[in-house]
Scaffold this motif. Sequence first.
Motif, short mmCIF file in Angstrom:
data_model
loop_
_atom_site.label_atom_id
_atom_site.label_comp_id
_atom_site.label_asym_id
_atom_site.label_seq_id
_atom_site.Cartn_x
_atom_site.Cartn_y
_atom_site.Cartn_z
N THR A 1 0.85 -1.18 0.00
CA THR A 1 0.00 0.00 0.00
C THR A 1 0.89 1.24 0.00
O THR A 1 2.10 1.16 0.25
CB THR A 1 -0.91 0.01 1.24
N LYS A 2 0.25 2.37 -0.26
CA LYS A 2 1.02 3.61 -0.33
C LYS A 2 1.73 3.90 0.98
O LYS A 2 2.91 4.27 1.00
CB LYS A 2 0.10 4.77 -0.70
N ASP A 3 1.02 3.73 2.09
CA ASP A 3 1.63 3.99 3.41
C ASP A 3 2.77 3.02 3.69
O ASP A 3 3.84 3.41 4.17
CB ASP A 3 0.57 3.88 4.51
N ASN A 4 2.53 1.73 3.38
CA ASN A 4 3.58 0.73 3.62
C ASN A 4 4.78 0.95 2.70
O ASN A 4 5.93 0.69 3.07
CB ASN A 4 3.02 -0.67 3.42
N GLU A 5 4.52 1.42 1.46
CA GLU A 5 5.62 1.68 0.53
C GLU A 5 6.52 2.80 1.05
O GLU A 5 7.75 2.71 0.97
CB GLU A 5 5.05 2.06 -0.84
#
Length: 403
Positions: free
Chosen positions: A216-220
Amino acid sequence: MTLEDANLQAISNDRIPLCRTGTGPLKANQAGLAEQVQEFFRGLFNKSEWPARWYCGSWSDFHGWLYIISDILIWTAYFLIPIFLIRFIQSRKDFPFPKTIWLFVAFILLCGTTHLIDALIFWLPVYRVSALVRFGTAIISLITVYYLFKIFPNVLLLRSVSDLQREIDERTSVEEKMAQKNSQLQSFTHILSHNLRNHSSNIALLADFVDESTLTKDNEELFQKIKIVSKHLNGTLDDLSQVIKIRDNHLEGELLNIREVTQQVLGVLDESLHASQAQIEMDFQETEITFPHIYLESILMNLISNGIKYKKDGEHPVIKLRFYRDERGFKTLEYSDEGKGIDLTLHADKVFGLYKTFHKHEDAHGVGLFLIKNQIEAQGGDIQVFSEVDAGITFKITFNENA
């Protein structure tokens, strides 16, 4: 009958002869002091005014020769002792009170000379010479006593042999403990560096296996930060590894042409030099240096690249390299530039510290100067820094080719 005839008659009659020829003290007392002094030096070697000691008094052969042989033996000892003292002072240039030895040499020689003259007077009645030598002995004796009195407080401060031995034992014990601790620290450093490197390498390897497209964007974003931390950790371990190698390994020096090594470094930095329009000035009065090639290349690389990085804003770097032999005979590399400089009143003790930076720059890591100092000191050399803010910086590196 003359006084000499009376003496000879006294000797033939086994009586003590008179011991004075000439006018003696009766005439001397009638003269002034200046006349007496003049008369003394005029007749310094005059032997006619006194008889030889053999003919003055009642000497038996045993008594006379006992006196003569004793005086000659004393003179021999007094002559040999100064020879040993002179050899000692010539061999021990570090002796703290050399004047003392020379005064004792003069004192002992003069004392011995009085004994030699006493023996000679049995045949040569040079009483005036004897008096003059004794006066000289008295003067030197008093000077020696005064000098001993003067240095006596300092002599008491000298450490005894037992004190020195105790100090040597204490230092040896401390050095052994330090060597043991240093060995333990090195082992610990190697283990720590090796283990951490394994873990950091594994982290970097695992990060490469991650498919970032599935995140996900946050995890990336979080994963990118992890990769940055992993990269910095590996860089830190690489730096520590270089420091450990420098401190553990004393590389053998090789005969290098400093101009050739400098040209090789400038070739590597060619793109940065052209981009910054850097001006490099070289003044190599000496051309050869015995030093590890990898260290010299690293030193020049770090110094010149720092000169490019820390130039004044809006100006082109001006870097000067000098290589010469100093007044002590040591070969010296002097680097200077006209860049931003460092405030040494604030940072003098931090200039060569690990990860110490003094100006903002994207490529500033605070490792270069730390490595330079360790590389130079590992070969027995020395580095000094001179700088002012906005007035450039100068590094003076003294090489010790005998280390």
